[in-house]
Design a protein around this motif. Structure first.
Motif, PDB file in Angstrom:
ATOM      1  N   THR A  39       0.939  -1.377   0.141  1.00 42.07           N
ATOM      2  CA  THR A  39       0.079  -0.005  -0.064  1.00 42.07           C
ATOM      3  C   THR A  39       0.832   1.284  -0.077  1.00 42.07           C
ATOM      4  OG1 THR A  39      -1.624   1.262   1.214  1.00 42.07           O
ATOM      5  CG2 THR A  39      -0.210  -0.298   2.514  1.00 42.07           C
ATOM      6  N   ASP A  40       0.258   2.416  -0.521  1.00 45.63           N
ATOM      7  CA  ASP A  40       1.019   3.515  -0.652  1.00 45.63           C
ATOM      8  C   ASP A  40       0.592   4.411   0.779  1.00 45.63           C
ATOM      9  OD1 ASP A  40       2.108   3.047  -3.086  1.00 45.63           O
ATOM     10  OD2 ASP A  40       0.213   4.163  -3.768  1.00 45.63           O
ATOM     11  N   ASP A  41      -0.372   3.839   1.531  1.00 41.26           N
ATOM     12  CA  ASP A  41      -0.771   4.491   2.788  1.00 41.26           C
ATOM     13  C   ASP A  41      -0.073   3.880   4.015  1.00 41.26           C
ATOM     14  OD1 ASP A  41      -2.350   6.204   1.360  1.00 41.26           O
ATOM     15  OD2 ASP A  41      -3.618   4.623   1.477  1.00 41.26           O
TER      16      ASP A  41
END
Length: 256
Positions: A39-41
């Motif tokens: 994930t980018d989060d």
């Protein structure tokens, strides 16, 4: 039964340092290179985790520790931007100061404080100080010999020398050293942040490892800052406590 009054040192350790170390591993894993692949989060999830953990601990501790935790957060914000962003002493994964870091400092402070103040731990204070000191010497020497960590070794020596004249605070700071060492190893191995190969990336005569072994030396500034501000805000209560300590010391001396 509260942590401070726990009769078993094993339970006191698990409820303070054990819970802290598990939370550090889980929280930093959320911002690790493993999560970045998914994930980018990743950093956002770590921040949410820290917010929940900080809130739980904050409402469990007494009023004095609550105040010191809030002070630690404020000082940590200042310290992080000064040492990381301005001086470039270390660099976070996204080259920012993650929002989970300042409250993370406060959690470490609170857990180590509760551990060192627990009655069952105080009963074994001298033995623990000896064991922790030996461990720290071995740890820093290993990093010096096998990782060429001169910077970390110098800070470790400085820490131990200072603690020779700080008997009341010795267990707290030795525990802080070990806790920070654990935190740094987890954080750097998860690639949440990194340290340069020399002190501040500037002083070539002080080779460093990632992480340097004695970096808790700089955490002491946070601890001292929290204590100093608390004393300033509660001068009367602090003076009363010092007088009580003095009377107890004089009484014990006369009895002996």
């Amino acid at each position: 039964m509260s942590l401070l009054a726990t009769k078993s040192p094993f339970i006191a350790t698990f409820k303070s340092l054990g819970a802290l170390y598990l939370f550090i591993y889980f929280g930093l894993f959320l911002d690790s290179f493993y999560m970045v692949k998914i994930t980018d989060d990743a950093q956002f999830y770590a921040i949410i985790s820290m917010f929940i953990g900080f809130t739980i601990v904050f409402f469990k501790v007494n009023k004095r520790v609550k105040e010191q935790m809030l002070t630690a957060v404020i000082l940590a914000v200042i310290g992080e931007y000064f040492f990381s962003i301005l001086l470039g002493m270390y660099t976070y994964r996204l080259e920012n100061v993650p929002h989970y870091v300042p409250p993370g400092h406060a959690l470490v402070y609170a857990a180590v404080l509760c551990f060192s103040k627990a009655k069952s731990i105080i009963l074994h204070k001298v033995k623990l100080e000896k064991v922790f000191t030996v461990f720290i010497i071995i740890y820093a020497t290993f990093f010096l010999i096998f990782k060429n960590d001169v910077f970390g070794f110098v800070m470790t020596v400085a820490t131990l020398l200072i603690l020779r004249t700080k008997p009341r605070e010795r267990l707290f700071y030795l525990t802080m050293y070990i806790s920070v060492a654990y935190l740094e190893i987890i954080g750097t191995n998860f690639l949440c942040w990194k340290w340069p190969s020399t002190a501040w990336g500037i002083f070539d005569f002080l080779p460093s490892y990632n992480p340097p072994s004695g970096i808790s030396f700089f955490y002491f500034l946070l601890d001292l800052g929290c204590l100093w501000l608390y004393k300033k805000r509660h001068k009367i209560a602090w003076s009363r406590m010092k007088n009580i300590r003095k009377i107890r010391l004089e009484t014990n001396t006369s009895l002996n």
